[in-house]
Design a protein around this motif. Sequence first.
Motif, PDB file in Angstrom:
ATOM      1  N   ILE A   1       0.433   9.536  -5.461  1.00  0.00           N
ATOM      2  CA  ILE A   1       0.861  10.865  -4.903  1.00  0.00           C
ATOM      3  C   ILE A   1       1.658  11.527  -6.140  1.00  0.00           C
ATOM      4  CG2 ILE A   1       2.775  12.286  -3.932  1.00  0.00           C
ATOM      5  CD1 ILE A   1       2.210  10.179  -1.388  1.00  0.00           C
TER       6      ILE A   1
ATOM      7  N   PRO B   1       3.710   7.325   3.468  1.00  0.00           N
ATOM      8  CA  PRO B   1       4.223   8.195   2.206  1.00  0.00           C
ATOM      9  C   PRO B   1       3.701   9.675   2.089  1.00  0.00           C
ATOM     10  CG  PRO B   1       4.029   5.720   1.567  1.00  0.00           C
ATOM     11  CD  PRO B   1       3.224   6.031   2.969  1.00  0.00           C
ATOM     12  N   LEU B   2       2.226   9.787   2.228  1.00  0.00           N
ATOM     13  CA  LEU B   2       1.515  11.025   2.151  1.00  0.00           C
ATOM     14  C   LEU B   2       1.929  11.828   3.250  1.00  0.00           C
ATOM     15  CD1 LEU B   2      -0.383  12.630   0.386  1.00  0.00           C
ATOM     16  CD2 LEU B   2      -2.240  11.381   1.517  1.00  0.00           C
TER      17      LEU B   2
ATOM     18  N   ASP C   1       0.399   4.217  -2.775  1.00  0.00           N
ATOM     19  CA  ASP C   1       0.157   5.391  -2.540  1.00  0.00           C
ATOM     20  C   ASP C   1       1.287   6.317  -2.979  1.00  0.00           C
ATOM     21  OD1 ASP C   1      -1.889   4.645  -0.975  1.00  0.00           O
ATOM     22  OD2 ASP C   1      -1.082   5.116   1.272  1.00  0.00           O
ATOM     23  N   SER C   2       2.522   5.998  -3.205  1.00  0.00           N
ATOM     24  CA  SER C   2       3.237   6.564  -3.586  1.00  0.00           C
ATOM     25  C   SER C   2       3.163   6.850  -4.903  1.00  0.00           C
ATOM     26  CB  SER C   2       4.860   6.114  -3.548  1.00  0.00           C
ATOM     27  OG  SER C   2       5.240   5.787  -2.128  1.00  0.00           O
TER      28      SER C   2
ATOM     29  N   ARG D   1       0.900  -1.167   0.110  1.00  0.00           N
ATOM     30  CA  ARG D   1      -0.113   0.090   0.061  1.00  0.00           C
ATOM     31  C   ARG D   1       0.952   1.200   0.194  1.00  0.00           C
ATOM     32  NH1 ARG D   1      -5.060   1.364   4.064  1.00  0.00           N
ATOM     33  NH2 ARG D   1      -3.407   3.374   4.401  1.00  0.00           N
ATOM     34  N   ASP D   2       1.967   1.209   0.635  1.00  0.00           N
ATOM     35  CA  ASP D   2       2.728   2.312   0.435  1.00  0.00           C
ATOM     36  C   ASP D   2       3.125   2.626  -0.909  1.00  0.00           C
ATOM     37  OD1 ASP D   2       2.929   2.656   3.310  1.00  0.00           O
ATOM     38  OD2 ASP D   2       4.806   1.472   3.573  1.00  0.00           O
TER      39      ASP D   2
ATOM     40  N   VAL E   1      -0.941  12.691  -8.616  1.00  0.00           N
ATOM     41  CA  VAL E   1      -1.719  13.646  -8.174  1.00  0.00           C
ATOM     42  C   VAL E   1      -0.766  14.926  -8.522  1.00  0.00           C
ATOM     43  CG1 VAL E   1      -2.548  15.088  -6.273  1.00  0.00           C
ATOM     44  CG2 VAL E   1      -3.373  12.811  -6.581  1.00  0.00           C
ATOM     45  N   LEU E   2       0.494  14.789  -8.318  1.00  0.00           N
ATOM     46  CA  LEU E   2       1.158  15.998  -8.336  1.00  0.00           C
ATOM     47  C   LEU E   2       1.676  16.062  -9.972  1.00  0.00           C
ATOM     48  CD1 LEU E   2       3.999  15.407  -5.394  1.00  0.00           C
ATOM     49  CD2 LEU E   2       2.242  17.249  -5.719  1.00  0.00           C
TER      50      LEU E   2
ATOM     51  N   ALA F   1      -5.997   9.635   6.686  1.00  0.00           N
ATOM     52  CA  ALA F   1      -5.526   8.813   5.351  1.00  0.00           C
ATOM     53  C   ALA F   1      -4.780   7.433   5.798  1.00  0.00           C
ATOM     54  CB  ALA F   1      -4.953   9.935   4.342  1.00  0.00           C
ATOM     55  N   ASP F   2      -4.047   7.387   6.939  1.00  0.00           N
ATOM     56  CA  ASP F   2      -3.334   6.395   7.394  1.00  0.00           C
ATOM     57  C   ASP F   2      -2.429   6.018   6.225  1.00  0.00           C
ATOM     58  OD1 ASP F   2      -2.376   4.670   9.146  1.00  0.00           O
ATOM     59  OD2 ASP F   2      -3.759   3.035   8.089  1.00  0.00           O
ATOM     60  N   SER F   3      -1.450   7.054   5.772  1.00  0.00           N
ATOM     61  CA  SER F   3      -0.611   6.964   4.495  1.00  0.00           C
ATOM     62  C   SER F   3       0.835   7.425   4.815  1.00  0.00           C
ATOM     63  CB  SER F   3      -0.949   7.304   3.308  1.00  0.00           C
ATOM     64  OG  SER F   3       0.228   7.062   2.350  1.00  0.00           O
TER      65      SER F   3
ATOM     66  N   ARG G   1     -11.239   4.877   1.533  1.00  0.00           N
ATOM     67  CA  ARG G   1     -10.845   3.854   2.323  1.00  0.00           C
ATOM     68  C   ARG G   1     -11.756   3.470   3.442  1.00  0.00           C
ATOM     69  NH1 ARG G   1      -4.430   4.744   1.610  1.00  0.00           N
ATOM     70  NH2 ARG G   1      -4.289   3.975  -0.663  1.00  0.00           N
TER      71      ARG G   1
ATOM     72  N   GLU H   1     -11.960  15.786  -1.367  1.00  0.00           N
ATOM     73  CA  GLU H   1     -10.954  16.500  -2.181  1.00  0.00           C
ATOM     74  C   GLU H   1     -11.034  17.748  -2.420  1.00  0.00           C
ATOM     75  OE1 GLU H   1      -9.469  14.027  -5.484  1.00  0.00           O
ATOM     76  OE2 GLU H   1      -7.637  15.187  -5.316  1.00  0.00           O
TER      77      GLU H   1
ATOM     78  N   ARG I   1      -9.279  12.603   0.250  1.00  0.00           N
ATOM     79  CA  ARG I   1     -10.225  11.736  -0.567  1.00  0.00           C
ATOM     80  C   ARG I   1      -9.699  10.266  -0.147  1.00  0.00           C
ATOM     81  NH1 ARG I   1      -8.474   9.222  -5.405  1.00  0.00           N
ATOM     82  NH2 ARG I   1      -6.605  10.702  -5.804  1.00  0.00           N
ATOM     83  N   LEU I   2      -8.468  10.077   0.353  1.00  0.00           N
ATOM     84  CA  LEU I   2      -8.138   8.550   0.531  1.00  0.00           C
ATOM     85  C   LEU I   2      -8.933   8.264   1.805  1.00  0.00           C
ATOM     86  CD1 LEU I   2      -4.161   8.429  -0.092  1.00  0.00           C
ATOM     87  CD2 LEU I   2      -6.091   7.354  -1.417  1.00  0.00           C
TER      88      LEU I   2
ATOM     89  N   LEU J   1      -5.838  15.132  -1.387  1.00  0.00           N
ATOM     90  CA  LEU J   1      -5.572  13.653  -1.611  1.00  0.00           C
ATOM     91  C   LEU J   1      -5.886  12.868  -0.289  1.00  0.00           C
ATOM     92  CD1 LEU J   1      -4.761  11.115  -3.172  1.00  0.00           C
ATOM     93  CD2 LEU J   1      -2.204  11.734  -2.569  1.00  0.00           C
TER      94      LEU J   1
ATOM     95  N   LEU K   1      -2.107  18.251  -1.904  1.00  0.00           N
ATOM     96  CA  LEU K   1      -2.119  16.905  -1.247  1.00  0.00           C
ATOM     97  C   LEU K   1      -2.788  16.659  -0.192  1.00  0.00           C
ATOM     98  CD1 LEU K   1       1.885  17.345  -0.917  1.00  0.00           C
ATOM     99  CD2 LEU K   1       0.502  15.652  -2.345  1.00  0.00           C
TER     100      LEU K   1
END
Lengths: 254, 254
Positions: free
Chosen positions: A91, B159-160, A87-88, A83-84, A94-95, B155-157, B106, B215, B101-102, B98, B95
Amino acid sequence: MAVAAEIEPERSNSQTVRAQLAVRDLVLTGALKAGEHVSELSLVGRVGVSRTPVRAALHRLAEEGLLEPRAAGGFTVKAFSDRDVLDSIEIRGVLEGLAARLAAERGVSLTAIAPLRRCLAELDEVVRQTGRSVEIFSDYVALNARFHAVLVGLADSRPLERQIERAVNLPFASPSAFVMVQSTMPEARTILTIAQDHHRCVLDAIEQREGARAESLMREHSRLASRNLALALRNQETLDLVPGAALIRSSSIA
Amino acid sequence: MAVAAEIEPERSNSQTVRAQLAVRDLVLTGALKAGEHVSELSLVGRVGVSRTPVRAALHRLAEEGLLEPRAAGGFTVKAFSDRDVLDSIEIRGVLEGLAARLAAERGVSLTAIAPLRRCLAELDEVVRQTGRSVEIFSDYVALNARFHAVLVGLADSRPLERQIERAVNLPFASPSAFVMVQSTMPEARTILTIAQDHHRCVLDAIEQREGARAESLMREHSRLASRNLALALRNQETLDLVPGAALIRSSSIA
DNA sequence: CGTATCCGAGCTGTATACAGAAATACGCCT
DNA sequence: AGGCGTATTTCTGTATACAGCTCGGATACG
């Protein structure tokens, strides 16, 4: 030292950069396993420079996201869940979507977009080719990387460029990370065709200042990578084609 | 040393952190002017630590985006155009959008969203208050920062979170950067009310798993900051309320 | 036999010494 | 008097020495 000879003798200008490249390679190839504690002294022996540049390199790699600073000091090799990785990729999408939208909304002159058109044409040729699959795909990877880089430049925003650069630094989040996985699949050509259509439509959208369309196209484009990730996670052998796959600890080792 | 006494004697655990905070302050307060070359040795005298931690601090600040590495080595204080600031705010909005939204897509349990509901209620109270304007706004700033931080956590991420943390590190891109500017304006209360409505609607959207709505709300929410920036750029005196305003070289000094 | 405590090895954070490169200022030549 | 070359000075990059801390193991005690 014998071990130091393993690393290429690349006499880059800076010791720090040399250390950074060397350690990054150690991490990406899996020589340093995920979760493992990486000590400065052990690297001094391996890369053949003193502690100071090694230390600087470790901090930079932590910034890149490949290492994780420990509270007690020092670093460990970071582990990524699937999931990481997902998500990366999201991201990045999105960017890049933001970049495309900004380019569209702010307007881009025809001369500014010309290089991207040329890049698109070259990609067309590669996709049209019918030769050795692996060669086609590695050509595609190079051109694809250039396309994405130039596209981001169209937004003409240093802050955004910085942020995207950071997002892409994660090896498995780069626009071309999962392209090579496709080369092993029967529907390989199909996916390339779709990706290339994304490229074309994004350029059209930017030219006609359709910001929302440009943005959502780039997002959907990045989801091709997500789909390839899902495929790669099923057949573990193709996962080796992905840079930094050693860092991905599949949560589903059923 | 006399000069070193200027800096607070804060005996933080790490010399590097101390140096980082001290130099960051020097940059944000304008003691080091934008474009100026910042040398390691001069800082050694000012912050009272040796070159090694100063050096580390400079590299970290460069990563944060406050300093710019020179090709010849060393760093200069980075200068930001108003469009750079605008883009940084937009990046944060995208961001955070995002993240919202996540969280929505989820799904978030009611127990997980409860702290945010409480934060929202506390913000309600602050907005409802009718006391000294400045105090209200500084209360608001603190709560607002917490709200945004907790929201991103939904969002529990990892990376984000990392990416957003970096975006927010730019002082003028933080969610509360331009709130204090409002305190000087007649329509101050109005803007707070609108912002708070954004907060409420985003929570509702997340609860009801309306990803697109969550979002776009967070994006629009960040544009309140953009609007405040535009206002602050008009009356230069209010610009001093913005952290790091010294770095913004207004391109329109007409 | 399990647990807590103490000691030692190793590691990180910090300071400093040294070498090479860049910028600056001075002097010389035109 | 001005420009160019050179010398000096100051800076960064790198290596190394030292101190405090953390973690692991061994030992003693319950």
